[in-house]
Design a protein around this motif. Structure first.
Motif, PDB file in Angstrom:
ATOM      1  N   GLY A  42       0.772  -1.225   0.000  1.00 35.24           N
ATOM      2  CA  GLY A  42       0.000   0.000   0.000  1.00 35.24           C
ATOM      3  C   GLY A  42       0.804   1.276   0.000  1.00 35.24           C
ATOM      4  N   LYS A  43       2.122   1.183  -0.114  1.00 32.48           N
ATOM      5  CA  LYS A  43       2.969   2.360  -0.077  1.00 32.48           C
ATOM      6  C   LYS A  43       3.765   2.498  -1.364  1.00 32.48           C
ATOM      7  N   GLU A  44       4.271   3.705  -1.567  1.00 28.74           N
ATOM      8  CA  GLU A  44       5.110   3.963  -2.722  1.00 28.74           C
ATOM      9  C   GLU A  44       6.462   3.287  -2.556  1.00 28.74           C
ATOM     10  N   ARG A  45       7.078   3.021  -3.673  1.00 31.21           N
ATOM     11  CA  ARG A  45       8.421   2.479  -3.641  1.00 31.21           C
ATOM     12  C   ARG A  45       9.368   3.521  -3.053  1.00 31.21           C
ATOM     13  N   GLU A  46      10.158   3.109  -2.086  1.00 32.03           N
ATOM     14  CA  GLU A  46      10.977   4.007  -1.299  1.00 32.03           C
ATOM     15  C   GLU A  46      12.456   3.805  -1.593  1.00 32.03           C
ATOM     16  N   PHE A  47      13.153   4.900  -1.740  1.00 25.44           N
ATOM     17  CA  PHE A  47      14.596   4.847  -1.933  1.00 25.44           C
ATOM     18  C   PHE A  47      15.285   4.366  -0.670  1.00 25.44           C
ATOM     19  N   VAL A  48      16.201   3.432  -0.839  1.00 27.19           N
ATOM     20  CA  VAL A  48      16.968   2.894   0.277  1.00 27.19           C
ATOM     21  C   VAL A  48      18.428   3.304   0.184  1.00 27.19           C
ATOM     22  N   ALA A  49      19.046   3.011  -0.947  1.00 25.33           N
ATOM     23  CA  ALA A  49      20.471   3.286  -1.099  1.00 25.33           C
ATOM     24  C   ALA A  49      20.842   3.251  -2.564  1.00 25.33           C
ATOM     25  N   THR A  50      21.924   3.931  -2.893  1.00 24.97           N
ATOM     26  CA  THR A  50      22.488   3.857  -4.227  1.00 24.97           C
ATOM     27  C   THR A  50      23.999   3.940  -4.120  1.00 24.97           C
ATOM     28  N   ILE A  51      24.668   3.401  -5.099  1.00 25.27           N
ATOM     29  CA  ILE A  51      26.117   3.377  -5.094  1.00 25.27           C
ATOM     30  C   ILE A  51      26.623   3.718  -6.483  1.00 25.27           C
ATOM     31  N   GLY A  55      31.862   2.140  -7.056  1.00 22.63           N
ATOM     32  CA  GLY A  55      31.685   1.703  -5.688  1.00 22.63           C
ATOM     33  C   GLY A  55      32.288   2.595  -4.633  1.00 22.63           C
ATOM     34  N   ARG A  56      32.778   3.758  -5.014  1.00 19.92           N
ATOM     35  CA  ARG A  56      33.465   4.616  -4.060  1.00 19.92           C
ATOM     36  C   ARG A  56      32.536   5.538  -3.280  1.00 19.92           C
ATOM     37  N   ASN A  57      31.318   5.700  -3.757  1.00 14.97           N
ATOM     38  CA  ASN A  57      30.378   6.588  -3.092  1.00 14.97           C
ATOM     39  C   ASN A  57      29.030   5.912  -2.969  1.00 14.97           C
ATOM     40  N   ALA A  58      28.423   6.084  -1.835  1.00 11.55           N
ATOM     41  CA  ALA A  58      27.098   5.551  -1.609  1.00 11.55           C
ATOM     42  C   ALA A  58      26.260   6.584  -0.875  1.00 11.55           C
ATOM     43  N   TRP A  59      24.959   6.556  -1.134  1.00  4.46           N
ATOM     44  CA  TRP A  59      24.025   7.471  -0.521  1.00  4.46           C
ATOM     45  C   TRP A  59      22.858   6.664   0.006  1.00  4.46           C
ATOM     46  N   TYR A  60      22.265   7.153   1.097  1.00  6.28           N
ATOM     47  CA  TYR A  60      21.240   6.392   1.783  1.00  6.28           C
ATOM     48  C   TYR A  60      20.026   7.245   2.093  1.00  6.28           C
ATOM     49  N   GLY A  61      18.896   6.589   2.092  1.00  6.58           N
ATOM     50  CA  GLY A  61      17.704   7.250   2.559  1.00  6.58           C
ATOM     51  C   GLY A  61      17.791   7.547   4.044  1.00  6.58           C
ATOM     52  N   THR A  69      24.329  -0.531   4.883  1.00 10.95           N
ATOM     53  CA  THR A  69      25.523  -0.248   4.112  1.00 10.95           C
ATOM     54  C   THR A  69      25.429  -0.946   2.764  1.00 10.95           C
ATOM     55  N   MET A  70      25.597  -0.180   1.709  1.00 13.98           N
ATOM     56  CA  MET A  70      25.566  -0.740   0.369  1.00 13.98           C
ATOM     57  C   MET A  70      26.985  -0.877  -0.159  1.00 13.98           C
ATOM     58  N   SER A  71      27.226  -1.946  -0.881  1.00 12.58           N
ATOM     59  CA  SER A  71      28.524  -2.169  -1.488  1.00 12.58           C
ATOM     60  C   SER A  71      28.336  -2.862  -2.829  1.00 12.58           C
ATOM     61  N   ARG A  72      29.383  -2.848  -3.623  1.00 13.51           N
ATOM     62  CA  ARG A  72      29.329  -3.554  -4.896  1.00 13.51           C
ATOM     63  C   ARG A  72      30.673  -4.183  -5.183  1.00 13.51           C
ATOM     64  N   ASP A  73      30.632  -5.242  -5.946  1.00 16.20           N
ATOM     65  CA  ASP A  73      31.831  -5.935  -6.370  1.00 16.20           C
ATOM     66  C   ASP A  73      31.765  -6.046  -7.883  1.00 16.20           C
ATOM     67  N   ASN A  74      32.548  -5.228  -8.555  1.00 17.83           N
ATOM     68  CA  ASN A  74      32.491  -5.186 -10.011  1.00 17.83           C
ATOM     69  C   ASN A  74      33.205  -6.358 -10.670  1.00 17.83           C
TER      70      ASN A  74
END
Length: 124
Positions: A42-51, A55-61, A69-74
């Protein structure tokens, strides 16, 4: 076409930790900023995190900052979301998303590829 597949969701208790993973295939992974979104019934899709792509920068809701904590392995073409101190408000379907054109995109419209989602349920 990029394909994204989330895993790691489940039923946990308040205060528990959970680690979500997203595996990407079909496109050069490092070309894309990656995001996590969640959606409760019943709710809108909510931003959680992006990277960022490297992979050097991440932002969070605001609601998850300091807990997730968001991370990535390329090399493995994966992104993870480490979720700590989970609360019932964190319950929802968590989606992995990829976007080629935006950095720090916080709207679903900034992402063109999406996974099917994985359910996270945090009990009281």
């Amino acid at each position: 076409q990029m394909r994204l597949a989330e895993s790691g969701g489940g039923l946990v208790q308040t205060g528990d930790s959970l680690r979500l993973s997203c595996a990407a295939s079909g496109r050069p992974f490092s070309n894309y900023a990656m995001g996590w979104f969640r959606q409760a019934p019943g709710k809108e899709r909510e931003f959680v995190a992006t990277i960022s792509r490297n992979g050097r920068n991440a932002w969070y809701g605001d609601s998850v900052k300091g807990r997730f904590t968001m991370s990535r392995d390329n090399y493995k073409n994966t992104v993870d979301l480490q979720m700590n101190s989970l609360q019932p408000e964190d319950t929802g379907v968590y989606y992995c998303a990829a976007g080629a054109y935006y950095t720090n995109g916080q709207s679903p419209s900034h992402y063109e590829y999406w996974g099917q989602g994985t359910q996270v349920t945090v009990s009281t």
